[in-house]
Design a protein around this motif. Sequence first.
Motif: not given
Length: 574
Positions: A138, A217, A222, A483
């Motif tokens: 991430e 988001s 995403l 995601e």
Amino acid sequence: MSVARTILSRSLRRSVKSFFRPQLCRTLSSSTNILDSGLPDVSIPSTSIPEFVFSKCEKYDHFTAIECGITGRKYTYGEIISKSKNLSRALRKKLGLKDGDVVAVLLPNVPEFPLVTLGVLHANLIVTTLNPVYTQEEIFRQLSDSSAKALITLVTSFPTASAACNKPFPIITIKTEQTQSTPAGAIDFAELVDNVIDLTDPVPRKADDVAFLPYSSGTTGLPKGVQLTNYNIVANISQNSSPDLPFIEETTKEHQDVIPVILPMFHIYGFTVNTMFILTKGTKLVTLPKFTPEDYVRVLRNHKPNILFVVPPIVLFLAGHPMVKREDLDPVRVAFSGAAPLGALDEQRLIEKAGKSVHMLQGYGLTETSPTVTAISIKLKEECDDVCGSIGRPIPNTLVKVVAIDDASGTPLGPNTTGELLVKGPQVMKSYLNRPEETDNTFLDGWLRTGDMVYYNDQRVLFVTDRLKELIKVKGFQVAPAELEEIIRDFPNVDDAAVIGVPHPSQGEAPRAYIVPKKNTKVDTKKLEEYVKEKVAHYKQLKGGVTIVDSIPKNASGKIMRRSLQLDYEKTNK
């Protein structure tokens, strides 16, 4: 002035003329269904964030600005200004960073947070904040997407941060304990902020230049960088500082308001409202790096805070946990809840627990709006009967309207009719970073589409009813289904996947996955949960469970019909 701001200015002038304001709880004018604050506009200076904040902090020079609720480490207002400027010069001279470069900030709530962010901004650089519980993957994704040139984090986070960098990358580390040492290959934060470098301060960036780049988001998809300018953030601080929305007392020799900071400072709510706005008022911030009942109650008892910025799960904790005593809430004047809707009954439970007149207020905002859009003032709460559980009215300089779903004309609906909330104001983002299509889809004729379903009553007070957007809200954090679906589809034997949010007793919502196995194969759901757990932050984990299904419901264009899955879940869990 941009075209958008010119349009906004004209709209505000027309709106101001169209409303009659003899009393606070008035009925909406029938001539328009566009809502304003009903309050005078505030002046918004055309300046940079650090210029604005420093100008307010100067008169509180010797007051404590921020203190760690765990270690007692603290800084005065004077130190925030001087150390931020030292960091600014060091970033430019020692690291060679240039105007507009992005610096990533990977920090929990620590006293150094405002020094870091104001120092980066004063150097004419852009701040992008990351959640400190992010995994290596991430962190890498956001560093890459934002084109960050440096990273500032804690000594304890260095291993994960350095592993996320796929090229030589300057990482500055902050020590939180005297026994810690700077990791090999890292730069010591203290050396940068404690030493004065002979370097002329740069000419501040323009008000319209991007300053803050949090990731959101939006309504779908995403996470993407939200480009917030100096003007956006300064505007929202100024709007929250309206004399018609007072709840912070003036700092004097005899009194300084105290506010615990448990909401993440890397989040837009924590950054703008809990940090930058509060610092302009001369209050004392007490930071907690994470929420634990013991630490939070200890701060209540040792620091006796006057104002609590909270989210619904903390309201429930304060109202219902036996550890919290009535006397712990005695100094509290105001509890302000945001990030997710809070019901009227939950408001009342906290008031009853306090056993005195605590003003329970709510507000509403988005990362894309810097964040505040609406709020309830103490005066509104006292003078109107039907505002419990409400997100209030627009703050000054802000227009909102409610429109029917998929109404391309954007025609505003009247009172007591549910629709999507649209926003226009100086706090609305510039755009998404490198996402022109997503940016275009987020706006309708200059109005920001929030994806939230609301209605307003005859007194122009707004209530959130549902979310059109697909985001899952876990303790105020945003979780993008797309995601998680991307990660799940990469697991062995998974053919297709969909993720929705389902109710969770302590988190508000939790992600729940629906899995279609590949033909003639099986998927071990426990191993899948562990696989996801290794790749995402704790609040993104599949704590809502995993279900094997034959197919994922989709519409003609291939879009997942999450609402269908949610209805099925509700039917089977009545």
